[in-house]
Write an enzyme that holds these catalytic residues in place. Sequence first.
Site, PDB file in Angstrom:
ATOM      1  N   THR A  97       0.765  -1.090  -0.070  1.00 62.75           N
ATOM      2  CA  THR A  97       0.004   0.043  -0.062  1.00 62.75           C
ATOM      3  C   THR A  97       0.669   1.310  -0.001  1.00 62.75           C
ATOM      4  O   THR A  97       1.639   1.424   0.705  1.00 62.75           O
ATOM      5  CB  THR A  97      -1.089   0.180   1.225  1.00 62.75           C
ATOM      6  OG1 THR A  97      -1.654  -1.383   1.309  1.00 62.75           O
ATOM      7  CG2 THR A  97      -1.887   1.192   1.035  1.00 62.75           C
ATOM      8  N   TYR A 159      13.811  -2.612 -10.700  1.00 63.91           N
ATOM      9  CA  TYR A 159      13.447  -3.287 -12.030  1.00 63.91           C
ATOM     10  C   TYR A 159      14.691  -3.216 -12.647  1.00 63.91           C
ATOM     11  O   TYR A 159      15.396  -4.155 -13.401  1.00 63.91           O
ATOM     12  CB  TYR A 159      12.186  -3.166 -12.490  1.00 63.91           C
ATOM     13  CG  TYR A 159      10.892  -3.240 -11.677  1.00 63.91           C
ATOM     14  CD1 TYR A 159      10.939  -3.848 -10.433  1.00 63.91           C
ATOM     15  CD2 TYR A 159       9.763  -2.687 -12.116  1.00 63.91           C
ATOM     16  CE1 TYR A 159       9.925  -3.636  -9.726  1.00 63.91           C
ATOM     17  CE2 TYR A 159       8.731  -2.556 -11.589  1.00 63.91           C
ATOM     18  CZ  TYR A 159       8.734  -3.112 -10.143  1.00 63.91           C
ATOM     19  OH  TYR A 159       7.782  -3.125  -9.141  1.00 63.91           O
ATOM     20  N   GLU A 209      18.330   6.639  -2.074  1.00 63.61           N
ATOM     21  CA  GLU A 209      17.876   7.761  -2.609  1.00 63.61           C
ATOM     22  C   GLU A 209      17.918   8.887  -1.576  1.00 63.61           C
ATOM     23  O   GLU A 209      18.243   8.505  -0.454  1.00 63.61           O
ATOM     24  CB  GLU A 209      16.564   7.811  -3.478  1.00 63.61           C
ATOM     25  CG  GLU A 209      15.372   7.588  -2.212  1.00 63.61           C
ATOM     26  CD  GLU A 209      14.100   6.995  -3.091  1.00 63.61           C
ATOM     27  OE1 GLU A 209      14.127   6.261  -4.044  1.00 63.61           O
ATOM     28  OE2 GLU A 209      13.086   7.316  -2.472  1.00 63.61           O
ATOM     29  N   HIS A 248       8.513  10.044  -3.932  1.00 63.38           N
ATOM     30  CA  HIS A 248       8.232   9.255  -2.590  1.00 63.38           C
ATOM     31  C   HIS A 248       8.164  10.335  -1.465  1.00 63.38           C
ATOM     32  O   HIS A 248       9.149  11.271  -1.361  1.00 63.38           O
ATOM     33  CB  HIS A 248       9.708   8.498  -2.224  1.00 63.38           C
ATOM     34  CG  HIS A 248       9.681   7.147  -3.054  1.00 63.38           C
ATOM     35  ND1 HIS A 248      10.784   6.626  -3.590  1.00 63.38           N
ATOM     36  CD2 HIS A 248       8.580   6.396  -3.778  1.00 63.38           C
ATOM     37  CE1 HIS A 248      10.500   5.460  -4.222  1.00 63.38           C
ATOM     38  NE2 HIS A 248       9.171   5.583  -4.415  1.00 63.38           N
TER      39      HIS A 248
END
Lengths: 303, 388
Positions: A97, A159, A209, A248
Amino acid sequence: MSVLVHKNSRILVQGLTGSAGAFHAAQCKAYGTQVVAGVVPGKGGTTHEGIPVFDTVEKAVRETGADVSMVFVPPPFAADAVMESADAGVPLVVCITEGIPAVDEVRIKTFLDRTRTRLIGPNCPGIITPGECKVGIMPGYIHKPGRVGVVSRSGTLTYEAVWQLSARGVGQSTCIGIGGDPVVGTSHTDALRLFIDDPGTDAILMMGEIGGTSEESAAAFYKASGTRKPCAAFIAGATAPPGKRMGHAGAIISGGKGTAAEKKAALREAGIAVAESPADMAVTILRLMVDRGLAPASSLDPV
Amino acid sequence: MKLHEYQAKDALRAFGVATLPGAVCTTADECEKAAKDLGGGLVVVKAQVHAGGRGKAGGVKLAAGPAEAREKGAKILGMKLVSPQTGPDGVIVRKVLVTAACDIAREHYVAVTLDRSVGLPVLMACKEGGVEIEEVAARDPSAIRKVHFRADEGLAAFQARQVAFALDLTGPLMGQTVALLQALCRAFVQRDCSLLEVNPLCVTKDGKLVALDAKMAIDENAGYRQKDLAAAEDRSEMDPTEQRAKELDLAYIPLDGTIGCLVNGAGLAMATMDIVKHHGGGPANFLDVGGGASKEKVTEAFKIILADPQVKAILVNIFGGIMKCDVLAEGVVAAAREIGMKVPLVVRLEGTNVERGRQILAESGLRLTVAKDMTDAALKVVAAAKGA
């Protein structure tokens, strides 16, 4: 070998009948993962595409022996769902989520500290042990069984890294997406510890990050561990301006802290190789692996 | 989501935090009336903008009475306020807070924020008030007292007393201090703050503890349960494109380069900006279309990127996982047709259904460059932006 999930893991899905839950449960099953139960309060006793549905996690665990929960419950109810699994004694909860308020994440963390449950996420792609078990939303086919442990805060950047490795014929032991929120259940350090202790992992590729100090802590841990397993890293956000949340919730440089430059310096100081370009994530770890005979020299050939 | 000082004070008053009376004004007339309503004495006229450093930038003025409040209000309203926090372009002041003045005996700093490293909220206090806390932290970290607390339990009275003693808020001030600190921590949790700062927290000459200024930022993820605060958000300082992106639920941040970036996923979007820079270009924006972006959303994303006149070329970097490459390719083609792409477009696709995606692009007849990997894409888009 792998960490946290493997071919015998038994998955229950919280929020199985929602669109995301149903789609990804089917994808995980198609990958070969044992999806043994769904939990949707009020729908207990039914089945959803062949998966038995229970009203409570406690009952699902008792009747199916599930030992991993994958959470797709919407943000207002997600914290409660995670705590329900922890209370039922599920050892691993993977919360996909996105958009959970930080205060709820704080509550989850405080609650979990009193249990033996490990949380991965929230706001993460999940965890996969290639060829054995996929618990999350990552495209399964890009992965390849192997011996590189991968850990990252982000989905698509993971990915990309996995793709670069697989394209060079190098597989992964387990890939963990720890999530991009300010408070997450499993940190870079936790993931490093798992990979360092895993006999099936030879090398570690870590993506971080801007924002927070998770990468710096991991660097200090890596150095102090004295491990001989090589580690490489990439930090996204060198060009990000301060004070802006880069998608984010956790990716924000605040009060001059959490910059990419600081993180890279800490990683290098700890003996971790840093890729300056995201196109070089795989080759940066592979150079170290080739040097130590952990990967064939051909894995560095242009692709 | 940042609140203005007057909004933050309104929110804090509901938790019992003492502030000085005042009124928010948008015209000089209103400033005069507000000063009159406050008794006609000394007032402070304070610019309401989402940036610190207002005082030094000329956005905070004392006024001796209603007539002067009117005069000062007229000066501040409409001014372009430039402080280290606004950037060189500054922000236009659209509202001022006219508030009662008080005789200050002492000033301190208190704030509540989230300590990510331990996953708990933390109350921070410093004896020195009215200062830039980052500067204090850099100069003398031991001057900042930090106390973690649990979200559900709040700040314990003994923790509040520890802070009160550290700030020398003892004797008759102790009770007020404990109540105020506990109220701040309660407000932080119940209003889903990401930052709550009272700077300065002041002791008046008549021995009262007052929040003289307040800064509050709300967690974007909590908008659904902080509806009043979300609805009151003033977006006028946001650039119009940013506002549009926010309405469309696209994560977009404008930057000062010439290469527009359209990417799926925040981490990959940052990495794409980084690789553009690495190869000598400048990213014009951060834009994450999200995991399950539709054709419509991709079209809107292109419009947002192209609204920036500095954009000389666009790089699309998609790693299709959940988002399938063929869907993305259709979105690119539809958007290019609808808006008429006037700048070079470089597309790098990888992942689910990539072959179909590349085929759709190739057959579209559009003038676009397909790149084979991130380096190739970055080099091509940097060259295109320089050539244009």
